[in-house]
Design a protein around this motif. Structure first.
Motif, PDB file in Angstrom:
ATOM      1  N   ASP A 190       1.002  -1.215  -0.097  1.00 50.09           N
ATOM      2  CA  ASP A 190      -0.095  -0.101   0.048  1.00 50.09           C
ATOM      3  C   ASP A 190       1.030   1.331   0.046  1.00 50.09           C
ATOM      4  O   ASP A 190       1.869   1.288   0.733  1.00 50.09           O
ATOM      5  CB  ASP A 190      -0.991   0.090   1.199  1.00 50.09           C
ATOM      6  CG  ASP A 190      -0.086   0.241   2.386  1.00 50.09           C
ATOM      7  OD1 ASP A 190      -0.311   1.304   2.893  1.00 50.09           O
ATOM      8  OD2 ASP A 190       0.443  -0.515   2.883  1.00 50.09           O
ATOM      9  N   ALA A 191       0.267   2.284  -0.541  1.00 52.63           N
ATOM     10  CA  ALA A 191       1.225   3.378  -0.995  1.00 52.63           C
ATOM     11  C   ALA A 191       1.309   4.114   0.389  1.00 52.63           C
ATOM     12  O   ALA A 191       2.589   4.907   0.631  1.00 52.63           O
ATOM     13  CB  ALA A 191       0.296   4.514  -1.753  1.00 52.63           C
ATOM     14  N   GLU A 192       0.466   4.328   1.514  1.00 54.54           N
ATOM     15  CA  GLU A 192       0.707   5.098   2.595  1.00 54.54           C
ATOM     16  C   GLU A 192       1.870   4.188   3.377  1.00 54.54           C
ATOM     17  O   GLU A 192       2.797   5.165   3.910  1.00 54.54           O
ATOM     18  CB  GLU A 192      -0.409   5.075   3.712  1.00 54.54           C
ATOM     19  CG  GLU A 192      -1.754   5.673   2.702  1.00 54.54           C
ATOM     20  CD  GLU A 192      -1.576   7.191   2.527  1.00 54.54           C
ATOM     21  OE1 GLU A 192      -0.710   7.492   1.959  1.00 54.54           O
ATOM     22  OE2 GLU A 192      -2.583   7.668   2.694  1.00 54.54           O
ATOM     23  N   SER A 193       2.104   3.194   3.707  1.00 58.31           N
ATOM     24  CA  SER A 193       3.160   2.661   4.380  1.00 58.31           C
ATOM     25  C   SER A 193       4.503   2.778   3.617  1.00 58.31           C
ATOM     26  O   SER A 193       5.378   2.957   4.167  1.00 58.31           O
ATOM     27  CB  SER A 193       2.747   1.237   4.621  1.00 58.31           C
ATOM     28  OG  SER A 193       1.499   0.716   5.384  1.00 58.31           O
ATOM     29  N   LEU A 194       4.396   2.432   2.295  1.00 56.44           N
ATOM     30  CA  LEU A 194       5.619   2.647   1.478  1.00 56.44           C
ATOM     31  C   LEU A 194       6.113   4.406   1.443  1.00 56.44           C
ATOM     32  O   LEU A 194       7.288   4.673   1.252  1.00 56.44           O
ATOM     33  CB  LEU A 194       5.434   2.330   0.020  1.00 56.44           C
ATOM     34  CG  LEU A 194       5.115   0.743  -0.024  1.00 56.44           C
ATOM     35  CD1 LEU A 194       4.716   0.385  -1.449  1.00 56.44           C
ATOM     36  CD2 LEU A 194       6.504  -0.193   0.428  1.00 56.44           C
ATOM     37  N   ARG A 195       5.230   5.121   1.616  1.00 60.51           N
ATOM     38  CA  ARG A 195       5.460   6.688   1.667  1.00 60.51           C
ATOM     39  C   ARG A 195       6.624   6.863   2.854  1.00 60.51           C
ATOM     40  O   ARG A 195       7.426   7.494   2.874  1.00 60.51           O
ATOM     41  CB  ARG A 195       4.530   7.409   2.021  1.00 60.51           C
ATOM     42  CG  ARG A 195       4.886   9.050   1.710  1.00 60.51           C
ATOM     43  CD  ARG A 195       3.581   9.886   2.598  1.00 60.51           C
ATOM     44  NE  ARG A 195       2.260   9.438   1.979  1.00 60.51           N
ATOM     45  CZ  ARG A 195       1.746   9.854   0.910  1.00 60.51           C
ATOM     46  NH1 ARG A 195       2.415  10.715   0.035  1.00 60.51           N
ATOM     47  NH2 ARG A 195       0.473   9.671   0.626  1.00 60.51           N
ATOM     48  N   ILE A 196       6.471   5.895   4.068  1.00 57.33           N
ATOM     49  CA  ILE A 196       7.068   6.088   5.359  1.00 57.33           C
ATOM     50  C   ILE A 196       8.330   5.431   5.050  1.00 57.33           C
ATOM     51  O   ILE A 196       9.494   5.895   5.306  1.00 57.33           O
ATOM     52  CB  ILE A 196       6.549   5.462   6.413  1.00 57.33           C
ATOM     53  CG1 ILE A 196       5.020   6.298   6.901  1.00 57.33           C
ATOM     54  CG2 ILE A 196       7.215   5.527   7.737  1.00 57.33           C
ATOM     55  CD1 ILE A 196       4.081   5.706   7.746  1.00 57.33           C
TER      56      ILE A 196
END
Length: 559
Positions: free
Chosen positions: A68-74
């Motif tokens: 997922d994009a949100e976890s990978l942003r971190i």
């Protein structure tokens, strides 16, 4: 249907176009920061030491297991990849590897590592560490082979050393060898168009082998689908992991003093989960410093208030799908060309999309090598459309079923009903009567399009996973599908040929030829590339928007 969805949207992110360093003027609200103007050089360090960015739900912080994009942003801030996308673009550039190359067979990639790089736990980055990561992914146990856990590996490399399911393909990965401390060599079972661009995916970021061992990174914790390492990643990035407060739904990172590159400007970086409908007000109230996926209707107002609305380079394509199987008229090239000439695509972009959208000439964005400006452009010409319809035997008119979705928005499809209405009006003016059929996005619309039995025309889009033209073309046209209902053995063969070439320089002219061929054949009509956007506080500058949502928060600072 699930396969259809996986094909259409990037598993971890979506998004988008020219990104430049932001140096916009602004005045502050509650935080009383001094204004900065376009002529003011940004300071070397930030005047504040904490940046709070609002986002969606966090899933897991092991990038190899997080689609997922949100976890990978971190994790993008904590861990780094061998190859990274150029700032503001999608083309592969040096990352942890200062150089990378492929051999003549296209199957062996050699990476020369940067010297002096250390993980946050103090261990050194070397070729053995790189191979430990690739070997780990290749040998993941059955419990971690589910498609929603290792989606990135399966999309790029296929299967594993021991596949737990017959549906998993043979692995494209063959081996990783440490030729010396600074040289890692990755061998593939065949040449592929996925590389080097796929090496930029955040799922293939390099973790500390020591941390992987100590946290039993291949063994899910009892009662969880994930190993403990997903709660405390250790990489080489400009920020190191500090804490994940799951009750408060926030992750805190801190600038890593031993970073091998330019140090982060802001000392503390907090990613806070905030419901989408509350983020704008949280920004206005000074509770957060920025958020992503700004609603198109909010962008102008926020910019007028002095906030920095950063439009990403569009990394998607909206197209008008044409089903050649369902209606014999659509199997005639003259009819498909008439449809293309009937559409005022420039008006569509101007009236139905936010600022930053672009008319689509090819099925992939201009920023990828292989984009061809010389394809058939189908300039708006309703008279030409009528001539072609008459030549095809439909001079007295043609009626088509046009399906479009409701209750959904995407960067490439911001307002489905408005887009449908504009297209339908153009088609009717050219003598094509349209029966508009609006359906719920899921499951009705997805089923209609994937089965290809009820529709003539439809709206759909494709978003790239990484910076390679084949990722767009292959998703759409590599094989016969019910969506388009056409068979073109020669086109399929040419797509297979380009996918089997390991040298990106050799692929480029073939992509240009394929783009021309697709616009002659017209299985669909490319319409637009739609951007998304993020917004930052009035005096937060220095962040370069990325088409791959690959923003580097280490460059951001308050002034």
């Amino acid at each position: 249907m699930a396969a259809m969805r996986a094909r259409r949207w990037r598993i971890w992110s979506a998004a988008v176009a020219a990104g430049a360093l932001l140096l916009a003027a602004g005045c502050t609200g509650d935080k009383a920061r001094p204004p900065v103007t376009a002529s003011s050089p940004p300071p070397a360090v930030s005047t504040e030491d904490t940046l709070v960015f609002a986002m969606g739900q966090i899933r897991i912080l092991d990038p190899a297991l997080s689609p997922d994009a949100e976890s990978l942003r971190i994790t993008r801030q904590v861990l780094e990849t061998l190859v990274q996308a150029e700032p503001g673009g999608a083309v592969a550039a040096p990352g942890l590897a200062e150089t990378f190359s492929v051999d003549g067979s296209g199957t062996v990639w050699t990476f020369r590592l940067r010297p002096g790089v250390t993980f946050h736990d103090g261990t050194a980055l070397d070729a053995a560490a790189v191979c430990a990561n690739f070997d780990r992914w290749y040998r993941l146990p059955a419990a971690l082979q589910a498609g929603d856990i290792t989606a990135a590996w399966q999309m790029v490399f296929g299967g594993f050393a021991k596949n737990s399911s017959s549906r998993l393909a043979a692995s494209l990965f063959k081996s990783c060898t440490a030729r010396d401390a600074a040289t890692a060599e990755i061998a593939l079972t065949r040449a592929s168009s996925r590389f080097p661009a796929a090496f930029t995916l955040p799922s293939f970021a390099i973790s500390s082998p020591k941390a992987l061992r100590e946290q039993a990174a291949d063994k899910p914790v009892k009662g969880s689908r994930y190993p403990a390492y997903g709660n405390k990643p250790v990489g080489t990035g400009p920020y190191r992991f500090v804490s994940w407060d799951k009750a408060a739904r926030k992750v805190e990172l801190e600038a890593f003093d031993g970073y091998h590159g330019t140090a982060a400007k802001v000392r503390h970086l907090i990613f806070q989960t905030v419901e989408a409908g509350l983020r704008k007000q949280a920004l206005l109230d000074g509770k957060i410093d920025g958020y992503d996926l700004v609603a198109p209707g909010d962008r102008k107002a926020l910019a007028e208030q002095g906030f920095h609305v950063l439009t990403r380079p569009a990394f998607n394509t909206l197209y008008l799908g044409i089903n050649q199987r369902g209606n014999p008229a659509l199997a005639k090239p003259e009819v498909r060309q008439a449809i293309a000439y009937a559409i005022d695509r420039q008006r569509l972009v101007s009236e139905a999309f936010p600022e930053g959208a672009r008319l689509a000439l090819n099925f992939h964005p201009e920023l990828l090598p292989g984009w061809n400006p010389g394809v058939a452009a189908y300039q708006y010409d309703p008279a030409k459309a009528k001539e072609l319809l008459a030549a095809a035997g439909y001079g007295s008119g043609l009626k088509l079923r046009f399906h479009y979705p409701r209750n959904v928005t995407r960067p490439y499809l911001p307002d489905p009903k408005k887009i449908f209405e504009l297209l339908a009006a153009d088609l009717r003016a050219a003598g094509i009567e349209v029966d508009g059929i609006e359906q719920r996005w899921t499951p009705d619309y997805l089923n209609t399009v994937s089965k290809g039995t009820a529709h003539d025309l439809h709206l759909y889009g494709v978003t790239g996973n990484y910076g390679e033209a084949y990722d767009f073309m292959g998703q759409l046209f590599a094989k016969p599908t019910a969506e388009f209902g056409f068979t073109d053995a020669d086109l399929f063969a040419k797509l297979k040929q380009v996918d089997g070439i390991g040298d990106p320089v050799q692929r480029r002219p073939l992509y240009e030829q394929l783009n021309a061929r697709l616009l002659e054949s017209l299985p669909a009509v490319p319409l637009a590339h739609g951007p998304d956007a993020l917004v930052l506080d009035k005096n937060l500058i220095g962040l370069t928007p990325s088409p791959l949502t690959d923003e580097d928060f280490a460059t951001a600072l308050f002034s």
